[in-house]
Design a protein around this motif. Structure first.
Motif, PDB file in Angstrom:
ATOM      1  N   ALA A 152      -1.650  -8.642   3.960  1.00 23.40           N
ATOM      2  CA  ALA A 152      -2.754  -8.635   3.004  1.00 23.40           C
ATOM      3  C   ALA A 152      -3.524  -7.322   3.015  1.00 23.40           C
ATOM      4  O   ALA A 152      -3.933  -6.810   1.962  1.00 23.40           O
ATOM      5  N   LEU A 153      -3.720  -6.741   4.206  1.00 22.40           N
ATOM      6  CA  LEU A 153      -4.514  -5.521   4.339  1.00 22.40           C
ATOM      7  C   LEU A 153      -3.665  -4.259   4.392  1.00 22.40           C
ATOM      8  O   LEU A 153      -4.201  -3.151   4.377  1.00 22.40           O
ATOM      9  N   GLY A 154      -2.342  -4.415   4.494  1.00 18.00           N
ATOM     10  CA  GLY A 154      -1.468  -3.263   4.572  1.00 18.00           C
ATOM     11  C   GLY A 154      -1.644  -2.473   5.860  1.00 18.00           C
ATOM     12  O   GLY A 154      -1.508  -1.253   5.874  1.00 18.00           O
ATOM     13  N   GLN A 155      -1.945  -3.176   6.936  1.00 15.98           N
ATOM     14  CA  GLN A 155      -2.148  -2.531   8.235  1.00 15.98           C
ATOM     15  C   GLN A 155      -1.181  -3.125   9.248  1.00 15.98           C
ATOM     16  O   GLN A 155      -1.151  -4.334   9.431  1.00 15.98           O
ATOM     17  N   ALA A 215      -5.521   3.594   8.632  1.00 17.20           N
ATOM     18  CA  ALA A 215      -5.330   5.039   8.740  1.00 17.20           C
ATOM     19  C   ALA A 215      -6.658   5.736   9.050  1.00 17.20           C
ATOM     20  O   ALA A 215      -7.718   5.294   8.625  1.00 17.20           O
ATOM     21  N   GLY A 216      -6.563   6.841   9.793  1.00 15.91           N
ATOM     22  CA  GLY A 216      -7.732   7.684  10.054  1.00 15.91           C
ATOM     23  C   GLY A 216      -8.894   6.930  10.643  1.00 15.91           C
ATOM     24  O   GLY A 216      -8.756   6.217  11.638  1.00 15.91           O
ATOM     25  N   ASN A 217     -10.046   7.058  10.000  1.00 15.99           N
ATOM     26  CA  ASN A 217     -11.272   6.429  10.493  1.00 15.99           C
ATOM     27  C   ASN A 217     -11.544   5.063   9.884  1.00 15.99           C
ATOM     28  O   ASN A 217     -12.656   4.557   9.986  1.00 15.99           O
TER      29      ASN A 217
END
Length: 115
Positions: free
Chosen positions: A18-21, A37-39
């Motif tokens: 759902a969050l693409g993480q 990604a990143g911060n």
């Protein structure tokens, strides 16, 4: 996010998609961590026995001082543990004050001046 589930892997599969993480469940099956990604904020899933809900963890290098600051702002302590304190905001939202969870708190954290 607190997840009332017997299998945190199922919860991770849904929220990761759902969050693409991407994420992984820890060896004891109690927590799963997803990192954007990143911060971008880091999202943790936690297997719990109570109803599912979302809560924030506020990282600090001085839990007692941060709890006191939150209380001055109107929060109340719900449960004090050795490594974290569960609090409730005036809005009814639960959150935890915890010690540092990742590198960079000193460099990237906010220094509060209550004076």
């Amino acid at each position: 996010m607190d997840c009332r589930t017997e299998d945190l892997g199922d919860a991770l599969a849904f929220w990761s998609a759902a969050l693409g993480q991407p994420g992984a469940v820890d060896p004891d099956g109690k927590y799963a961590v997803m990192q954007g990604a990143g911060n971008e904020p880091r999202v943790l899933l936690q297997a719990v026995a109570h109803e599912s809900r979302v809560h924030l963890d506020i990282e600090t290098d001085d839990i007692a001082a941060e709890v006191a600051r939150m209380e001055r702002l109107g929060a109340r302590t719900v449960d004090a543990r050795p490594r974290w304190t569960v609090m409730e905001a005036p809005t009814g939202h639960r959150f935890c004050v915890v010690g540092p969870q990742r590198a960079g708190l000193q460099a990237n954290g906010t220094l509060w001046d209550d004076g």
